[in-house]
Write a protein that holds these residues in place. Sequence first.
Motif, mmCIF file in Angstrom:
data_model
loop_
_atom_site.group_PDB
_atom_site.id
_atom_site.type_symbol
_atom_site.label_atom_id
_atom_site.label_comp_id
_atom_site.label_asym_id
_atom_site.label_seq_id
_atom_site.Cartn_x
_atom_site.Cartn_y
_atom_site.Cartn_z
ATOM 1 N N LYS A 113 0.847 -1.193 0.000
ATOM 2 C CA LYS A 113 0.000 0.000 0.000
ATOM 3 C C LYS A 113 0.886 1.247 0.000
ATOM 4 C CE LYS A 113 -0.580 -0.131 5.042
ATOM 5 N NZ LYS A 113 -1.568 -0.216 6.148
ATOM 6 N N ALA A 114 0.389 2.292 -0.657
ATOM 7 C CA ALA A 114 1.186 3.503 -0.845
ATOM 8 C C ALA A 114 1.586 4.144 0.480
ATOM 9 C CB ALA A 114 0.408 4.503 -1.700
ATOM 10 N N GLU A 115 0.793 3.930 1.545
ATOM 11 C CA GLU A 115 1.087 4.556 2.826
ATOM 12 C C GLU A 115 2.420 4.100 3.416
ATOM 13 O OE1 GLU A 115 -3.453 3.805 2.820
ATOM 14 O OE2 GLU A 115 -1.649 3.117 1.791
ATOM 15 N N ILE A 116 2.882 2.915 3.012
ATOM 16 C CA ILE A 116 4.133 2.398 3.579
ATOM 17 C C ILE A 116 5.312 3.292 3.218
ATOM 18 C CG2 ILE A 116 5.771 0.465 3.410
ATOM 19 C CD1 ILE A 116 3.488 -1.434 3.378
ATOM 20 N N ARG A 117 5.212 4.018 2.123
ATOM 21 C CA ARG A 117 6.288 4.951 1.752
ATOM 22 C C ARG A 117 6.615 5.912 2.884
ATOM 23 N NH1 ARG A 117 7.662 5.831 -3.722
ATOM 24 N NH2 ARG A 117 6.325 4.772 -5.245
ATOM 25 N N GLN A 118 5.625 6.246 3.711
ATOM 26 C CA GLN A 118 5.805 7.246 4.767
ATOM 27 C C GLN A 118 6.286 6.637 6.080
ATOM 28 O OE1 GLN A 118 5.461 10.232 3.540
ATOM 29 N NE2 GLN A 118 4.678 9.307 1.633
ATOM 30 N N TRP A 119 6.379 5.317 6.163
ATOM 31 C CA TRP A 119 6.812 4.695 7.408
ATOM 32 C C TRP A 119 8.299 4.947 7.642
ATOM 33 C CZ3 TRP A 119 4.485 -0.938 7.695
ATOM 34 C CH2 TRP A 119 3.091 -0.837 7.762
ATOM 35 N N GLY A 123 9.712 2.290 5.181
ATOM 36 C CA GLY A 123 9.362 2.893 3.899
ATOM 37 C C GLY A 123 10.550 2.940 2.951
ATOM 38 N N GLN A 135 -2.420 2.327 -4.661
ATOM 39 C CA GLN A 135 -3.361 3.158 -3.925
ATOM 40 C C GLN A 135 -4.661 2.361 -3.815
ATOM 41 O OE1 GLN A 135 -3.302 6.759 -6.342
ATOM 42 N NE2 GLN A 135 -1.935 7.740 -4.858
ATOM 43 N N ASP A 137 -7.448 2.727 -2.445
ATOM 44 C CA ASP A 137 -8.768 3.353 -2.512
ATOM 45 C C ASP A 137 -9.140 3.764 -3.937
ATOM 46 O OD1 ASP A 137 -6.823 5.269 -2.651
ATOM 47 O OD2 ASP A 137 -7.841 6.726 -1.356
ATOM 48 N N SER A 216 -0.085 1.454 16.183
ATOM 49 C CA SER A 216 0.938 2.138 15.393
ATOM 50 C C SER A 216 2.074 1.161 15.149
ATOM 51 C CB SER A 216 1.464 3.375 16.129
ATOM 52 O OG SER A 216 2.230 2.986 17.264
#
Length: 307
Positions: A113-119, A123, A135, A137, A216
């Motif tokens: 998922k694209a959100e992992i880039r921000q981990w 990330g 993405q 969604d 988290s």
Amino acid sequence: MSAWLPSAPCSRVCVESVGSPAAVPRALVRLAALLAVLVFGIVLIPVVARLAAVWRDRLTRTWCRTIVRATGVRLRITGAAPPGGGLLLVANHISWLDIPLLAAVRPARMLAKAEIRQWPVAGVLTASSGALFIQRDRLRALPRTVERIADSLRGGSAVVVFPEGSTWCGRAQGRFRRAAFQAALDAGVPVQPVHLHYRFDGGAATTAPAFVGSDSLLTSVWRVLSARALVAEVRVEPVLGAGSAPDRRTLALAAETATNGAATNGAADTGTAVVETADAHRRSAEARRRSTDAHGMSANSEAYAHL
């Protein structure tokens, strides 16, 4: 919750508490070891990338095993995946630890998922591994994602997918979504089912490593570092050969059955009540999904065909 953005009924209530004040020194030592292993690997990424594939894969597997051991988790792998050629690795999804566990079986590109880039840290590592970010969604992006997976498989890469689309606590599993299996059919490559299971060294299954609900990443990491005598079992099931199934629905069901079969054979102590409760939640979620599908089919019929 929707057919293309699934969620699990598991929450923090499912997760066992394993921490105590006495565990803090142990957790801090493990944290220091984990960070050292991660930094060492990140620094060497440019060097390892220039090596021949066989050496690159060998070093990656060793590094990922070391990451798991640095957290204090013992690793036990049963079976092996094909060492080369296009391969779709699919597994049940419980924890952030699943990622290095599967890389210890065979290094691969990951559908993430694209959100992992921000981990933090994770990330950077995920992106540097050549991950295919999605993405979740955006239903209209799904056909293109399937094409990208198929292109990678045709090129001889292994690709890791968690077909449940969400993490579960480990005492029950979700249904395997079918889209990624279409990529394996299009590319004409085999599918490798893998079952992941976490337990204590004494034999009892545990949900402590689960990364679910409102957890988290740092909370989940600290819980693993604080736990004592955790064991991660990786069961590599028999490969499903190219052409072994006529369509993605059949192939997804075969892979799901393989991992569920491993769970039944290897985790008889998971707790009947917990499993039955999770199954009831899952049936309710499936009913909501079918209702969502019925309302969205007409507007998204072309993209929906790839699910």
